[in-house]
Enzyme design. Structure first.
Site: not given
Length: 544
Positions: A303, A314, A328
């Site tokens: 999460s 990224d 998750k």
């Protein structure tokens, strides 16, 4: 929930109210300008009410209608997704306390050995320390009720020792060298729960921060530890998110923003229509936006942890080292019900800046989701990078053009498998029988004055676990019905010594003493220390 029998009218009324609330909530959450959709929903709800009414009026035995409703709600959510859940009022209070970063209790770290509650340490400045409890004390009674030898679990301890601030609890203690029980009356108070386990300088340049969850206090704690390391000369950071199950989204966004410049995307969500779509971007100048970062993740990182790791990966701001994270990426919104319970309903999915969906695949009609971690063991993914399957159709690119993969979880840039070279069944038995923790607690309690006089830095550098200590550990294991295996013991001896030393240090200096020793055997951490040249290249490219 009350144990006495209510009349049928008393039972039926809460159900009707609950049903009306759930119906209104579902209609409100899913309203579509389509009368047939609304009519179908109302027909289904009416049918459900009919069934409950027949059971209530005509079933041969007395039933608790409240229980049937709660089970029906839980069963309803099972087929939706793995993270939409119904939480009772009691469980909700405990869940909120964990995320809010504090609870009311007596302030001890405890462990259970042989059905006996041992005080590992009273929290500094907490109610138990003020009352006079000490490490090594055995809690025999709580409010006059015997709690030793009755197979009490962690939850049972919480229920007896936690309570509202200002209330009192009586505990009877068995203390070493004391013949009689010692009685204490302790006034409960707010006890902080820390989201950052530890921070320390690994060497003159590298700092380490271990974050265990994303609670209300996580970002503030992180900033304090980050600034403390910077003041000590840190210019490279290891951010350890292994085993971190997540928590509040906004705390994850703030943490990532501390290391990402400009107004770059950190995470976005997509749900039904546009009402659950959101974007979260960097919005302020952070104090660590250009220096090398390595983030540690594993199968327990979920999460909010994945949001931080995914954003940093990224934007080429960090190397991700470890094993594929949990996966998750479903966003829940809480809906409070009138009886104090709560429905947490999935309303959208998380996506990393490059467009990767964090959520792994699920199917409500199978147990594959629950078996996922076990399947990773059986497939070899936990041990060997070659067993990690990536989906070519889910290729994405980082800001700097590196390839990353979707399909669930964050795939690390550098894989580190579980090291089984020094593990053994006997080593596992030392933990599962609680032998290792029982021995180290006893040792740190008995040697507390000498160890404190030695000091933490000297202990970490010079203390050696002797063969005499290991013999006592083995002897205690036998008394705990752990069969000694000489071959396995010798195979795992160095690792056993490392764990013994680490847990002794925890008994005296808490996590500040534990992690620098434990991390000597942490394969992900050790691999990260070798990769700062790569992390530095990323930070230099990001600057351009």
């Amino acid at each position: 929930m009350s144990e006495h029998h209510n009349s049928k009218s008393q039972i039926r009324l809460p159900f009707v109210i609950t049903l009306a609330i759930v119906a209104g909530m579902l209609i409100g959450a899913n309203v579509v300008d389509n009368s047939s959709t609304e009519n179908n929903l109302l027909k289904s709800l009416f049918k459900f009410r009919q069934v409950l009414t027949y059971i209530d009026n005509d079933y041969v035995d007395e039933v608790k209608t409240d229980d049937l409703v709660e089970k029906a709600i839980s069963d309803l959510l099972v087929d939706l997704d793995p993270h939409s859940v119904y939480i009772t009022g009691t469980d909700l209070e405990r869940s909120r306390a964990d995320l809010e970063g504090e609870y009311s209790g007596i302030g001890i770290q405890f462990d259970i050995f042989k059905d006996t509650i041992y005080v590992v340490t009273p929290f500094s400045g907490g109610p138990s320390e003020k009352a006079g409890l000490r490490a090594g004390d055995k809690i025999v009674k709580v409010n006059g009720e015997t709690v030793a030898g009755v197979e009490i679990g962690n939850r049972g301890v919480y229920e007896k020792l936690r309570g509202k601030k200002g209330t009192e609890v009586g505990v009877s203690i068995k203390r070493k060298n004391e013949t009689d029980l010692l009685d204490f009356t302790i006034t409960r108070d707010k006890i902080p729960q820390y989201a950052v386990d530890v921070s320390y300088m690994v060497d003159d340049e590298v700092g380490y921060i271990k974050v265990n969850k994303f609670s209300a206090t996580t970002f503030d704690e992180f900033k304090v530890h980050l600034n403390g390391l910077l003041a000590n000369g840190m210019r490279k950071l290891i951010l350890d998110l292994t085993g971190n199950p997540g928590g509040y989204l906004d705390k994850a966004v703030k943490m990532a923003d501390e290391m990402i410049s400009g107004n770059a995307m950190i995470v976005y969500t997509e749900g039904k229509g546009t009402r659950s779509n959101s974007e979260y971007r960097a919005s302020r100048d952070g104090v660590f936006e250009t220096q090398p970062v390595i983030v540690l993740v594993d199968e327990g990182s979920a999460s909010a942890s994945e949001i931080v790791a995914g954003a940093l990966q990224d934007h080429d701001r960090a190397l991700i080292v470890g094993r594929r994270s949990f996966g998750k990426g479903l966003v829940q919104m809480p809906f409070e019900l009138t009886d104090g319970s709560e429905l947490r309903l999935t309303i959208s999915r998380y996506y990393t800046p490059s467009g990767r969906c964090i959520q792994k695949a699920y199917d409500g009609k199978s147990n594959a989701y629950d078996r996922d971690i076990l399947d990773r063991y059986e497939s070899g993914e936990m041990f060997n990078a070659d067993s990690l399957k990536v989906v070519d159709s889910l290729k994405f690119e980082t800001t700097g053009g590196r390839t990353v993969y979707g399909g669930g979880g964050i795939t690390p840039d550098y894989f580190v498998g579980i090291d089984t070279l020094m593990s053994s069944k006997y080593l596992n038995g030392l933990f599962t029988s609680n032998t290792l923790r029982e021995y180290t607690l006893s040792y740190s309690t008995a040697q507390q004055e000498q160890l404190e006089a030695m000091g933490m830095e000297k202990f970490i550098k010079d203390f050696e676990v002797s063969d005499k200590m290991l013999k006592k550990l083995v002897s205690l294991g036998k008394s705990n019905k752990l069969e000694f295996n000489k071959e396995q013991f010798e195979h795992s001896k160095e690792l056993i010594k490392c764990y013994v030393k680490a847990y002794i240090a925890r008994g005296i200096w808490d996590n500040q003493g534990f992690f620098p020793i434990y991390n000597e055997s942490n394969e992900i951490y050790q691999r990260a220390l070798e990769l700062f040249d790569e992390a530095e290249k990323l930070s230099l490219n990001e600057d351009k």
